[in-house]
Design an enzyme around this catalytic site. Structure first.
Site, short mmCIF file in Angstrom:
data_model
loop_
_atom_site.label_atom_id
_atom_site.label_comp_id
_atom_site.label_asym_id
_atom_site.label_seq_id
_atom_site.Cartn_x
_atom_site.Cartn_y
_atom_site.Cartn_z
N GLY A 84 0.83 -1.21 0.00
CA GLY A 84 0.00 0.00 0.00
C GLY A 84 0.86 1.25 0.00
O GLY A 84 0.64 2.18 -0.80
N ALA B 167 9.03 -4.48 -5.40
CA ALA B 167 8.18 -3.30 -5.65
C ALA B 167 8.02 -2.95 -7.13
O ALA B 167 7.44 -1.91 -7.45
CB ALA B 167 8.64 -2.08 -4.86
N ALA B 168 8.49 -3.81 -8.03
CA ALA B 168 8.27 -3.52 -9.45
C ALA B 168 6.76 -3.49 -9.74
O ALA B 168 6.26 -2.61 -10.46
CB ALA B 168 8.95 -4.57 -10.32
N ASP C 97 4.43 -2.82 -7.61
CA ASP C 97 3.85 -1.64 -6.96
C ASP C 97 4.12 -0.39 -7.79
O ASP C 97 3.27 0.51 -7.88
CB ASP C 97 4.45 -1.45 -5.56
CG ASP C 97 4.15 -2.64 -4.66
OD1 ASP C 97 3.09 -3.28 -4.85
OD2 ASP C 97 4.98 -2.94 -3.78
O1 RIB Z 1 5.55 -5.52 -3.21
C1 RIB Z 1 6.72 -5.38 -2.45
C2 RIB Z 1 6.35 -5.26 -1.00
O2 RIB Z 1 5.74 -6.46 -0.57
C3 RIB Z 1 7.50 -5.05 -0.07
O3 RIB Z 1 7.83 -3.69 0.11
C4 RIB Z 1 7.06 -5.75 1.20
O4 RIB Z 1 6.87 -4.90 2.28
C5 RIB Z 1 5.79 -6.49 0.83
O5 RIB Z 1 4.68 -5.81 1.25
#
Ligand code: RIB
Length: 305
Positions: free
Chosen positions: A42, A245-246, A248
């Protein structure tokens, strides 16, 4: 000019060790450097959208501990409105134990902590945060009832609901129906559809009434499928050092593009570019690109922004 985005989701402190390869069960492995990075799906998606110029606010929970203070401070430093993120004295902040191997691949185990205590009542009490949001972004690192309440309020206030079903888990037909855009990666799509084959999985989810499916395909890019047709936007070739985090980065950039009123195909392109830039750098939030970087990246590739 972007309109507001609301993210309802998790905040974690990422505890990251680089490893030559991922350990097998029962094996002790000597790793390399250790780092802590602000993370949580998030919070990462909030920062990804905010760095691209969107006004972003977040609903979530952290502990009253040092990690909680840092997670709030880093969001604020990126301009994210944290008025609706509570500090919970009954639980520790969420943490993620992450290994990153030499080829950039990762494993992640999350201890949800305070994220696991975000309730339907918390989301409903923050209804003001939904009022003028044009996009509501959700993931699955908080309890499902809270996700469902947020999706309902998003629809009630006329926002586009973007649901990133990560980490993957089975979802109710009601929640799927509330999502304007479902954004899984291939393994999440497989779990949700029960189909190992990509094309059959996509068909199965559309048959369940999904309006828009955006599947992230890693090195192949991303595909948008709706009743009207399908568009695949190829990925950008980069050298990956850390893939954390790619996804995200993609979701945050996708949401930011929608909030600017861009067409979905453009949102996919900008999501791919943000994901490509993110994998070239270490860490979750430190890897997320700023607006100028993303625009330059596209311009350098001859793409009109
Ligand atoms: O999508 C990556 C994230 O997944 C990381 O930052 C970790 O905290 C988990 O939530």
């Amino acid at each position: 000019m972007s309109k507001p985005i609301l993210v309802v989701g998790s905040l974690n402190m990422d505890l990251v060790v680089s490893v030559p390869r991922h350990p097998r069960p029962g094996e002790t492995l000597l790793g390399g450097a250790f780092h802590t990075f602000p993370g949580g799906k998030g919070a990462n998606q909030s920062v990804a959208a905010a760095r691209l110029g969107a006004p972003v606010r977040m609903i979530g929970r952290v502990g009253t501990d040092k990690f909680g203070d840092t997670l709030l401070a880093t969001l604020q430093a990126d301009g994210v409105d944290t008025r609706f993120v509570q500090q919970d004295a009954q639980a520790a902040s969420g943490v993620a134990l992450i290994t990153v191997s030499a080829d950039g691949q990762n494993t992640i185990v999350v201890a949800a902590g305070a994220n696991g205590r975000l309730s339907t009542a918390d989301v409903q009490a923050a209804e003001d945060a939904f009022a003028d949001a044009v996009v509501v972004v959700l993931q699955l690192e908080i309890p499902l009832p809270a996700v469902e309440a947020a999706a309902r309020l998003g629809r009630k206030h006329g926002a586009a609901v973007v649901l990133n079903p990560a980490p993957a888990q089975p979802l109710s037909a009601e929640l799927l129906a509330l999502a304007d855009y479902l954004v899984p990666n291939q393994s999440e799509l497989e779990l949700l559809s029960g189909e190992p084959d990509l094309e059959r999985g996509i068909r199965a989810l559309l048959e369940r009434g999904l309006r828009n499916l955006v599947v992230t395909l890693g090195e192949r890019g991303a595909r948008w499928v709706s009743a009207a047709g399908s568009v695949e936007v190829p990925a950008f070739a980069v050298r990956a050092v850390d893939t954390v985090a790619a996804g995200d980065a993609f979701v945050g950039a996708f949401a930011a593009a929608l909030a600017e009123g861009r067409p979905v195909q453009d949102a996919l392109l900008r999501g791919n570019a943000a994901g490509a830039l993110a994998v070239t750098r270490a860490g979750a939030q430190p890897s997320l690109p700023a607006r100028v970087e993303l625009d330059d990246f596209l311009r350098e590739r001859g793409i009109k922004i």
